[in-house]
Write a protein that holds these residues in place. Structure first.
Motif, PDB file in Angstrom:
ATOM      1  N   PRO A   1     -10.552  32.336 -26.481  1.00 44.43           N
ATOM      2  CA  PRO A   1      -9.438  31.726 -25.751  1.00 44.43           C
ATOM      3  C   PRO A   1      -9.608  30.218 -25.570  1.00 44.43           C
ATOM      4  O   PRO A   1     -10.716  29.728 -25.390  1.00 44.43           O
ATOM      5  N   GLY A   2      -8.498  29.508 -25.664  1.00 45.14           N
ATOM      6  CA  GLY A   2      -8.480  28.092 -25.340  1.00 45.14           C
ATOM      7  C   GLY A   2      -9.095  27.168 -26.361  1.00 45.14           C
ATOM      8  O   GLY A   2      -9.271  25.977 -26.093  1.00 45.14           O
ATOM      9  N   PHE A   3      -9.419  27.684 -27.556  1.00 45.67           N
ATOM     10  CA  PHE A   3     -10.059  26.844 -28.564  1.00 45.67           C
ATOM     11  C   PHE A   3      -9.598  27.294 -29.942  1.00 45.67           C
ATOM     12  O   PHE A   3      -9.322  28.479 -30.173  1.00 45.67           O
TER      13      PHE A   3
ATOM     14  N   VAL B   1     -15.872  23.339 -34.571  1.00 43.35           N
ATOM     15  CA  VAL B   1     -16.745  24.462 -34.912  1.00 43.35           C
ATOM     16  C   VAL B   1     -16.845  25.439 -33.752  1.00 43.35           C
ATOM     17  O   VAL B   1     -16.773  26.656 -33.929  1.00 43.35           O
ATOM     18  N   GLU B   2     -17.018  24.912 -32.547  1.00 42.05           N
ATOM     19  CA  GLU B   2     -17.060  25.721 -31.339  1.00 42.05           C
ATOM     20  C   GLU B   2     -16.983  24.793 -30.136  1.00 42.05           C
ATOM     21  O   GLU B   2     -17.257  23.593 -30.260  1.00 42.05           O
ATOM     22  N   PRO B   3     -16.610  25.302 -28.961  1.00 41.05           N
ATOM     23  CA  PRO B   3     -16.523  24.431 -27.786  1.00 41.05           C
ATOM     24  C   PRO B   3     -17.863  23.759 -27.492  1.00 41.05           C
ATOM     25  O   PRO B   3     -18.922  24.395 -27.538  1.00 41.05           O
ATOM     26  N   GLY B   4     -17.802  22.473 -27.221  1.00 39.06           N
ATOM     27  CA  GLY B   4     -19.005  21.725 -26.895  1.00 39.06           C
ATOM     28  C   GLY B   4     -19.774  21.212 -28.080  1.00 39.06           C
ATOM     29  O   GLY B   4     -20.720  20.443 -27.924  1.00 39.06           O
ATOM     30  N   SER B   5     -19.393  21.606 -29.293  1.00 41.48           N
ATOM     31  CA  SER B   5     -20.093  21.140 -30.493  1.00 41.48           C
ATOM     32  C   SER B   5     -19.684  19.706 -30.798  1.00 41.48           C
ATOM     33  O   SER B   5     -18.533  19.321 -30.594  1.00 41.48           O
TER      34      SER B   5
ATOM     35  N   PHE C   1     -13.096  15.189 -37.048  1.00 44.48           N
ATOM     36  CA  PHE C   1     -13.344  16.462 -37.720  1.00 44.48           C
ATOM     37  C   PHE C   1     -12.044  16.994 -38.325  1.00 44.48           C
ATOM     38  O   PHE C   1     -12.024  17.463 -39.473  1.00 44.48           O
ATOM     39  N   ILE C   2     -10.955  16.914 -37.580  1.00 40.90           N
ATOM     40  CA  ILE C   2      -9.654  17.335 -38.093  1.00 40.90           C
ATOM     41  C   ILE C   2      -9.278  16.487 -39.301  1.00 40.90           C
ATOM     42  O   ILE C   2      -8.768  16.986 -40.309  1.00 40.90           O
ATOM     43  N   ASN C   3      -9.522  15.184 -39.197  1.00 37.52           N
ATOM     44  CA  ASN C   3      -9.279  14.276 -40.325  1.00 37.52           C
ATOM     45  C   ASN C   3      -9.979  14.799 -41.583  1.00 37.52           C
ATOM     46  O   ASN C   3      -9.371  14.880 -42.664  1.00 37.52           O
ATOM     47  N   ASN C   4     -11.234  15.154 -41.474  1.00 39.86           N
ATOM     48  CA  ASN C   4     -11.977  15.618 -42.644  1.00 39.86           C
ATOM     49  C   ASN C   4     -11.417  16.922 -43.201  1.00 39.86           C
ATOM     50  O   ASN C   4     -11.406  17.138 -44.424  1.00 39.86           O
ATOM     51  N   TYR C   5     -10.941  17.778 -42.312  1.00 42.50           N
ATOM     52  CA  TYR C   5     -10.414  19.057 -42.777  1.00 42.50           C
ATOM     53  C   TYR C   5      -9.088  18.898 -43.517  1.00 42.50           C
ATOM     54  O   TYR C   5      -8.728  19.746 -44.339  1.00 42.50           O
TER      55      TYR C   5
ATOM     56  N   THR D   1     -14.798  10.916 -42.894  1.00 44.93           N
ATOM     57  CA  THR D   1     -15.364   9.972 -41.933  1.00 44.93           C
ATOM     58  C   THR D   1     -16.574  10.608 -41.271  1.00 44.93           C
ATOM     59  O   THR D   1     -16.693  11.825 -41.198  1.00 44.93           O
ATOM     60  N   ALA D   2     -17.469   9.789 -40.772  1.00 43.14           N
ATOM     61  CA  ALA D   2     -18.675  10.268 -40.098  1.00 43.14           C
ATOM     62  C   ALA D   2     -18.348  10.653 -38.665  1.00 43.14           C
ATOM     63  O   ALA D   2     -17.354  10.205 -38.091  1.00 43.14           O
ATOM     64  N   PRO D   3     -19.183  11.503 -38.036  1.00 46.21           N
ATOM     65  CA  PRO D   3     -18.944  11.894 -36.645  1.00 46.21           C
ATOM     66  C   PRO D   3     -18.771  10.684 -35.735  1.00 46.21           C
ATOM     67  O   PRO D   3     -19.595   9.778 -35.713  1.00 46.21           O
TER      68      PRO D   3
END
Length: 287
Positions: A119-121, A183-187, A194-198, A221-223
């Motif tokens: 939920p929520g992610f 990837v997961e909450p808090g990661s 990250f969305i950009n890369n996807y 792009t890098a993190p």
């Protein structure tokens, strides 16, 4: 684009004969895929060392080779979970797509985010599409369709899964919170970069470069590093309009710059040393 044609990634190679015995119906093929693979984080078994390194199998031929060395039996013969090939959502989808192409069914992978794992992610995810003669049908071969997901996993409606291009444009417009994607909450692997890369992974898979999810190339792009949002806006809008000839032509023209161009940088959660890998430069559908 010829999605009935195998790509270097989906080609079963010397193991193609194993697909001959598979059933022809979609649910049964999905069941075989789930019999062969186990998710490296969601399968309930902690894998390390050489077993964890199986997640870096780029090619369906390598996945099937590992399975046959371990099990040496037809693909539909039940495997114990510990004996399955370790992979992730990309591998479930790629193996499924490969089997459908072998059966003469056009199929392709879709990169994006799923709302149904917690939920929520929205978790990064890969699902499949196949052409049923009238339309593209979205399905998640990792899911058991008999389970209660709140939707039909064999013919998914709009909503449970969002493509990376949709998510990018929604977050850019303020309609969604980018920090609820990753990837997961808090990661640290999440958010706008990250969305950009996807978006570029979605593009690559659409054009037959069905790369690993941890492959990166110059368009990425890098993190934490700001992306090139105007360019990604352009790519994302073209992806949403891909079925229109003008958009497809524009994507094909830009792909040599936006795609991996025969080389990717591996950043694997397996712990493998980071490195540049050469990949086939001729992509199915572009030549």
């Amino acid at each position: 684009m010829d999605y009935m044609r195998q790509t270097p990634y989906s080609d079963p190679g010397a193991h193609a004969h194993l697909f001959d015995a598979l059933p022809d119906d979609i649910p049964a093929i999905g069941a075989v895929v789930r019999n062969l693979l186990i998710h490296y984080r969601g399968g309930g078994i902690e894998f390390t060392g050489d077993r964890l390194a199986e997640i870096d199998h780029r090619w369906v031929s390598a996945i099937l080779g590992t399975d046959q060395r371990r099990n040496s039996s037809p693909l539909a013969v039940p495997r114990q979970p510990v004996d399955r090939v370790v992979g992730c959502c990309r591998d479930y989808t790629l193996l499924f797509v490969s089997a459908l192409r072998h059966k003469g069914i056009p199929a392709r992978s879709r990169i994006g985010f799923a709302a149904y794992f917690g939920p929520g992610f929205h978790y990064d995810h890969v699902v499949a599409e196949y052409w049923n003669g009238d339309r593209w049908v979205l399905t998640d071969p990792q899911l058991d369709p008999a389970a209660d997901h709140g939707f039909d996993a064999l013919d998914m409606p709009v909503g449970p899964f969002l493509s990376a291009a949709e998510v990018w444009l929604d977050t850019r417009a303020g309609r969604r919170d980018p920090d609820t994607f990753g990837v997961e909450p808090g990661s640290p692997y999440g958010g706008a970069w990250f969305i950009n890369n996807y978006v570029y992974l979605q593009l690559a898979h659409l054009y037959g470069d069905e790369t690993l999810l941890w492959d990166v190339w110059p368009a990425h792009t890098a993190p934490g590093v700001p992306s090139t949002p105007d360019r990604t806006d352009e790519v994302a809008n073209l992806l949403l309009a891909f079925e229109q000839p003008q958009a497809a032509e524009a994507l094909a023209a830009g792909y040599p710059e936006w795609g991996p161009a025969g080389k990717v940088y591996l950043m694997s959660p397996s712990g493998a040393p980071e490195r540049w890998d050469t990949i086939p430069s001729e992509v199915a559908g572009l030549h």
